[in-house]
Design an enzyme around this catalytic site. Sequence first.
Site, PDB file in Angstrom:
ATOM      1  N   SER A 123       0.832  -1.205   0.000  1.00 35.16           N
ATOM      2  CA  SER A 123       0.000   0.000   0.000  1.00 35.16           C
ATOM      3  C   SER A 123       0.863   1.250   0.000  1.00 35.16           C
ATOM      4  CB  SER A 123      -0.846  -0.028   1.272  1.00 35.16           C
ATOM      5  OG  SER A 123      -1.383   1.238   1.542  1.00 35.16           O
ATOM      6  N   TYR A 148      -1.573  -1.327  10.724  1.00 39.08           N
ATOM      7  CA  TYR A 148      -1.857  -1.835   9.377  1.00 39.08           C
ATOM      8  C   TYR A 148      -0.687  -1.530   8.431  1.00 39.08           C
ATOM      9  CZ  TYR A 148      -3.491  -1.560   4.592  1.00 39.08           C
ATOM     10  OH  TYR A 148      -3.569  -1.671   3.228  1.00 39.08           O
ATOM     11  N   LYS A 152       2.336  -3.946   6.392  1.00 35.60           N
ATOM     12  CA  LYS A 152       2.693  -3.919   4.957  1.00 35.60           C
ATOM     13  C   LYS A 152       4.207  -3.740   4.796  1.00 35.60           C
ATOM     14  CE  LYS A 152      -1.298  -4.760   3.270  1.00 35.60           C
ATOM     15  NZ  LYS A 152      -1.542  -6.088   2.696  1.00 35.60           N
TER      16      LYS A 152
HETATM   17  N1  UFG Z   1     -12.327  11.236   3.868  1.00 41.48           N
HETATM   18  C1  UFG Z   1     -13.288  12.153   4.228  1.00 41.48           C
HETATM   19  N2  UFG Z   1     -14.453  11.688   4.767  1.00 41.48           N
HETATM   20  C2  UFG Z   1     -14.694  10.358   4.952  1.00 41.48           C
HETATM   21  C3  UFG Z   1     -13.691   9.425   4.578  1.00 41.48           C
HETATM   22  C4  UFG Z   1     -12.514   9.907   4.044  1.00 41.48           C
HETATM   23  O1  UFG Z   1     -13.124  13.356   4.086  1.00 41.48           O
HETATM   24  O2  UFG Z   1     -15.766   9.996   5.473  1.00 41.48           O
HETATM   25  C5  UFG Z   1     -11.073  11.736   3.276  1.00 41.48           C
HETATM   26  C6  UFG Z   1      -9.861  11.393   4.126  1.00 41.48           C
HETATM   27  O3  UFG Z   1      -9.659  12.353   5.121  1.00 41.48           O
HETATM   28  C7  UFG Z   1      -8.764  11.371   3.076  1.00 41.48           C
HETATM   29  C8  UFG Z   1      -9.476  10.900   1.800  1.00 41.48           C
HETATM   30  O4  UFG Z   1     -10.860  11.105   2.041  1.00 41.48           O
HETATM   31  O5  UFG Z   1      -8.300  12.648   2.874  1.00 41.48           O
HETATM   32  C9  UFG Z   1      -9.249   9.442   1.488  1.00 41.48           C
HETATM   33  O6  UFG Z   1      -9.547   8.679   2.657  1.00 41.48           O
HETATM   34  P1  UFG Z   1      -9.689   7.098   2.627  1.00 41.48           P
HETATM   35  O7  UFG Z   1      -9.957   6.650   4.036  1.00 41.48           O
HETATM   36  O8  UFG Z   1     -10.654   6.674   1.591  1.00 41.48           O
HETATM   37  O9  UFG Z   1      -8.259   6.626   2.125  1.00 41.48           O
HETATM   38  P2  UFG Z   1      -6.810   6.889   2.755  1.00 41.48           P
HETATM   39  O10 UFG Z   1      -6.022   7.557   1.693  1.00 41.48           O
HETATM   40  O11 UFG Z   1      -6.853   7.502   4.068  1.00 41.48           O
HETATM   41  O12 UFG Z   1      -6.333   5.406   3.011  1.00 41.48           O
HETATM   42  C10 UFG Z   1      -6.357   4.500   1.948  1.00 41.48           C
HETATM   43  C11 UFG Z   1      -6.642   3.096   2.460  1.00 41.48           C
HETATM   44  C12 UFG Z   1      -5.522   2.596   3.282  1.00 41.48           C
HETATM   45  C13 UFG Z   1      -4.252   2.740   2.544  1.00 41.48           C
HETATM   46  C14 UFG Z   1      -4.039   4.144   2.088  1.00 41.48           C
HETATM   47  C15 UFG Z   1      -2.826   4.266   1.231  1.00 41.48           C
HETATM   48  O13 UFG Z   1      -7.811   3.096   3.244  1.00 41.48           O
HETATM   49  O14 UFG Z   1      -5.740   1.232   3.541  1.00 41.48           O
HETATM   50  O15 UFG Z   1      -5.147   4.558   1.299  1.00 41.48           O
HETATM   51  O16 UFG Z   1      -2.521   5.582   0.954  1.00 41.48           O
HETATM   52  F1  UFG Z   1      -3.232   2.390   3.344  1.00 41.48           F
END
Ligand code: UFG
Length: 331
Positions: A123, A148, A152
């Site tokens: 990831s 998590y 990885k």
């Molecule tokens: N976000 C919101 N509201 C929500 C959910 C997410 O504003 O309800 C925002 C988060 O703050 C972030 C973006 O949307 O800025 C993406 O969030 P995600 O949770 O969808 O994804 P992340 O980039 O945080 O994490 C994902 C995977 C992880 C992985 C990571 C790698 O969930 O497993 O990408 O960069 F490790």
Amino acid sequence: MNRILVTGGLGYIGSHTCVALIEAGYHPVVIDNLRNTRISVKQAIEEITGKPLEFYQLDAKDSAAVSSSIENIDGVIHFAALKSVGESIEKPMEYYTENLESLLSIIQVANEKKAKSFIFSSSATVYGDTEESCVTEETPLGKPLNPYGHTKILGEKILQSGKQKFKTIVLRYFNPVGAHESAKIGELPNGIPNNLVPYITQTAAGKREKLTVFGNNYATKDGTCIRDFIHVVDLAEAHVAALNYSEEMIETVDVFNVGTGKGNTVLELIETFEKVNKLKLNYSIGDRRPGDIEAIYTATSKIESTLGWKAKKELPTSMKDSWEWEKSLWK
Ligand code: UFG
């Protein structure tokens, strides 16, 4: 090179990869313990491809059961793992046990069954809170922010340190979104989604009242975080490209970032979702989510030049396919 053990093959990325493998002429041998998916995904894959799927309900940690159930294989794609950042902070030991024991077990199976290739799901999270927004495979690994992410990094290290008989390709995924165009397979989040896109589609569907955008005071063009959102079908095809390349690679281990090369903000994604699907999403701006990285997307030169793979689908297609998938769940 034909029979590929796919662990976690009924999950979100796994199921799309099974379709891509079958379409490319491979024979996936699928195991899944169904902890985070449903058996109906097997039938959906069969409907899309028109071929029966070889499937065993098994836990990847149980190497003896996996070995005795399957015949020899040519390669492995190891998806099976727990993947929720928040849950990993609450239950770190469960994450270390599940993700590391399953990897060690599948390495053993790969060696016993004389697999020639091993593709590992890693990831972008391994880059941690990097200062560069555009990362390459050479960007130093960051501080793992959560258990998590740590599993990885450790998984990559295990594969890099062992003298295995197979070639290893580590794929570092950016943010997978979208669903198969048939709307027969897609993401099936357990309970309240942690990730942005399933939260958006469930809000649009009325299952959730409102989306909270986690912070709009980041140093980005509209203040919201930047991510590299890659269509899951493109991501699935990267696994086929990796398998093909593993047959000719000289190195024992190689690492590729898998993303589109383009960063989009959270608000851009929401606007695209609203525009392509002609609807208004109920959302408001809230506090930052602890641990979020401000901006991260990948350079694509290594994967393009070495694997000959490039993402083809654009964000509007991803947002349309995500919504079609959500609607298909109502039927
Ligand atoms: N976000 C919101 N509201 C929500 C959910 C997410 O504003 O309800 C925002 C988060 O703050 C972030 C973006 O949307 O800025 C993406 O969030 P995600 O949770 O969808 O994804 P992340 O980039 O945080 O994490 C994902 C995977 C992880 C992985 C990571 C790698 O969930 O497993 O990408 O960069 F490790």
